[in-house]
Design a protein around this motif. Structure first.
Motif, PDB file in Angstrom:
ATOM      1  N   ILE A  64       0.836  -1.208   0.000  1.00 27.96           N
ATOM      2  CA  ILE A  64       0.000   0.000   0.000  1.00 27.96           C
ATOM      3  C   ILE A  64       0.865   1.250   0.000  1.00 27.96           C
ATOM      4  O   ILE A  64       0.672   2.166  -0.814  1.00 27.96           O
ATOM      5  N   ILE A  65       1.822   1.306   0.904  1.00 31.30           N
ATOM      6  CA  ILE A  65       2.659   2.501   1.035  1.00 31.30           C
ATOM      7  C   ILE A  65       3.501   2.710  -0.219  1.00 31.30           C
ATOM      8  O   ILE A  65       3.641   3.839  -0.712  1.00 31.30           O
ATOM      9  N   GLU A  66       4.042   1.635  -0.776  1.00 29.36           N
ATOM     10  CA  GLU A  66       4.857   1.772  -1.980  1.00 29.36           C
ATOM     11  C   GLU A  66       4.035   2.355  -3.124  1.00 29.36           C
ATOM     12  O   GLU A  66       4.498   3.240  -3.853  1.00 29.36           O
ATOM     13  N   ALA A  67       2.810   1.871  -3.279  1.00 31.39           N
ATOM     14  CA  ALA A  67       1.956   2.359  -4.367  1.00 31.39           C
ATOM     15  C   ALA A  67       1.575   3.819  -4.168  1.00 31.39           C
ATOM     16  O   ALA A  67       1.619   4.627  -5.108  1.00 31.39           O
ATOM     17  N   ILE A  68       1.207   4.175  -2.950  1.00 29.05           N
ATOM     18  CA  ILE A  68       0.788   5.547  -2.682  1.00 29.05           C
ATOM     19  C   ILE A  68       1.966   6.512  -2.807  1.00 29.05           C
ATOM     20  O   ILE A  68       1.842   7.611  -3.358  1.00 29.05           O
ATOM     21  N   GLU A  69       3.137   6.087  -2.340  1.00 23.75           N
ATOM     22  CA  GLU A  69       4.322   6.936  -2.484  1.00 23.75           C
ATOM     23  C   GLU A  69       4.721   7.081  -3.947  1.00 23.75           C
ATOM     24  O   GLU A  69       5.346   8.073  -4.329  1.00 23.75           O
ATOM     25  N   ALA A  70       4.350   6.102  -4.777  1.00 27.81           N
ATOM     26  CA  ALA A  70       4.642   6.183  -6.212  1.00 27.81           C
ATOM     27  C   ALA A  70       3.693   7.138  -6.924  1.00 27.81           C
ATOM     28  O   ALA A  70       3.908   7.468  -8.092  1.00 27.81           O
ATOM     29  N   GLY A  71       2.638   7.560  -6.224  1.00 26.52           N
ATOM     30  CA  GLY A  71       1.718   8.526  -6.819  1.00 26.52           C
ATOM     31  C   GLY A  71       0.337   8.009  -7.124  1.00 26.52           C
ATOM     32  O   GLY A  71      -0.454   8.703  -7.781  1.00 26.52           O
ATOM     33  N   ALA A  72       0.008   6.794  -6.667  1.00 27.17           N
ATOM     34  CA  ALA A  72      -1.328   6.258  -6.923  1.00 27.17           C
ATOM     35  C   ALA A  72      -2.396   7.115  -6.249  1.00 27.17           C
ATOM     36  O   ALA A  72      -2.243   7.536  -5.109  1.00 27.17           O
TER      37      ALA A  72
ATOM     38  N   SER B 102       8.473   2.773   9.288  1.00 22.93           N
ATOM     39  CA  SER B 102       8.560   3.804   8.260  1.00 22.93           C
ATOM     40  C   SER B 102       8.624   3.121   6.890  1.00 22.93           C
ATOM     41  O   SER B 102       8.831   1.910   6.779  1.00 22.93           O
ATOM     42  N   ALA B 103       8.460   3.938   5.845  1.00 23.75           N
ATOM     43  CA  ALA B 103       8.518   3.392   4.490  1.00 23.75           C
ATOM     44  C   ALA B 103       9.876   2.737   4.233  1.00 23.75           C
ATOM     45  O   ALA B 103       9.956   1.659   3.635  1.00 23.75           O
ATOM     46  N   ARG B 104      10.946   3.371   4.694  1.00 27.07           N
ATOM     47  CA  ARG B 104      12.276   2.802   4.497  1.00 27.07           C
ATOM     48  C   ARG B 104      12.457   1.519   5.297  1.00 27.07           C
ATOM     49  O   ARG B 104      13.050   0.544   4.807  1.00 27.07           O
ATOM     50  N   GLU B 105      11.935   1.493   6.515  1.00 26.01           N
ATOM     51  CA  GLU B 105      12.012   0.272   7.325  1.00 26.01           C
ATOM     52  C   GLU B 105      11.246  -0.863   6.669  1.00 26.01           C
ATOM     53  O   GLU B 105      11.677  -2.025   6.709  1.00 26.01           O
ATOM     54  N   LEU B 106      10.121  -0.541   6.042  1.00 26.86           N
ATOM     55  CA  LEU B 106       9.361  -1.561   5.324  1.00 26.86           C
ATOM     56  C   LEU B 106      10.166  -2.099   4.141  1.00 26.86           C
ATOM     57  O   LEU B 106      10.150  -3.308   3.870  1.00 26.86           O
ATOM     58  N   GLU B 107      10.858  -1.212   3.444  1.00 22.53           N
ATOM     59  CA  GLU B 107      11.700  -1.648   2.330  1.00 22.53           C
ATOM     60  C   GLU B 107      12.781  -2.600   2.818  1.00 22.53           C
ATOM     61  O   GLU B 107      13.020  -3.657   2.220  1.00 22.53           O
ATOM     62  N   VAL B 108      13.449  -2.214   3.896  1.00 20.33           N
ATOM     63  CA  VAL B 108      14.532  -3.042   4.440  1.00 20.33           C
ATOM     64  C   VAL B 108      13.992  -4.402   4.873  1.00 20.33           C
ATOM     65  O   VAL B 108      14.555  -5.451   4.528  1.00 20.33           O
ATOM     66  N   LEU B 109      12.882  -4.400   5.597  1.00 22.75           N
ATOM     67  CA  LEU B 109      12.337  -5.657   6.103  1.00 22.75           C
ATOM     68  C   LEU B 109      11.837  -6.544   4.968  1.00 22.75           C
ATOM     69  O   LEU B 109      11.980  -7.774   5.020  1.00 22.75           O
TER      70      LEU B 109
END
Length: 209
Positions: free
Chosen positions: A92-100, A147-154
């Protein structure tokens, strides 16, 4: 004026079903239905739709968010509405941060999907109830949310990548990666990489395991 929609989904039956659904709404015009993100970029430039209806996974590769970002970077870009089966926080966060402009699940009612198309075309946000609940919960409990970055790392840890690999992929130092993990563990109440992945999957924070 009708809303011009481009459907992007790698399943032919889904493309056919969505096209048939939109035929029931005289104010929605399907200008194309493609099965790859590469085709989506070509059609978005050529046909200039008002809304792109985008899946996240294509042939088992999660590239919908990347395509969303690229489409939103076009001059006078269309709105992008995600329609997918995946509802983890990371997706969800990745899509919304991409501009969805919105995020719906494929089990949404037909009228919910058509309403979301109109909302996205009007510059409004459209979220399925379960997605809205997840985002609200994150806002209400920021101290326990990753956070968004923590989600990426995990997510990369869950995919089996080492700290070195993660640092290279995210253009970070290994020290920074370790720092992110050090913040993730107490938020999830764990003390190891394996336990963090297991806890995140159980909580629905990450998926695909």
């Amino acid at each position: 004026m009708s809303v011009r929609v481009l459907i992007v989904d790698d399943h032919p039956l889904m493309r056919t079903g969505l096209s048939a659904l939109f035929e029931t709404d005289p104010q929605i015009e399907v200008i194309g239905a493609v099965g790859t993100t590469a085709e989506a970029l070509v059609e978005a430039r050529r046909a200039r739709p008002d809304v792109v209806l985008m899946d996240l996974q294509f042939q088992r590769v999660f590239e919908g968010a990347v395509a969303t970002r690229e489409i939103r970077a076009l001059p006078d870009p269309p709105a992008v509405l995600v329609l997918t089966n995946f509802d983890t926080d990371a997706d969800i966060i990745e899509a919304i941060e991409a501009g969805a402009a919105g995020y719906l699940l494929k089990d949404a009612a037909p009228e919910e999907i058509t309403a979301a198309i109109h909302a996205a075309a009007a510059g409004q946000t459209a979220l399925s109830p379960s997605v809205a609940t997840r985002l609200l919960a994150r806002m209400q409990q920021p101290h326990t949310s990753l956070s968004a970055r923590e989600l990426e790392v995990l997510s990369l840890v869950a995919a089996g990548h080492s700290n070195t690999d993660i640092a290279q992929r995210l253009h970070l130092s290994e020290t920074t990666v370790k720092s992110h993990l050090a913040h993730i563990y107490p938020k999830l109440g764990v003390s190891s990489r394996t336990a963090a992945v297991a806890a995140a999957r159980e909580a629905g924070i990450i998926g695909r395991g």
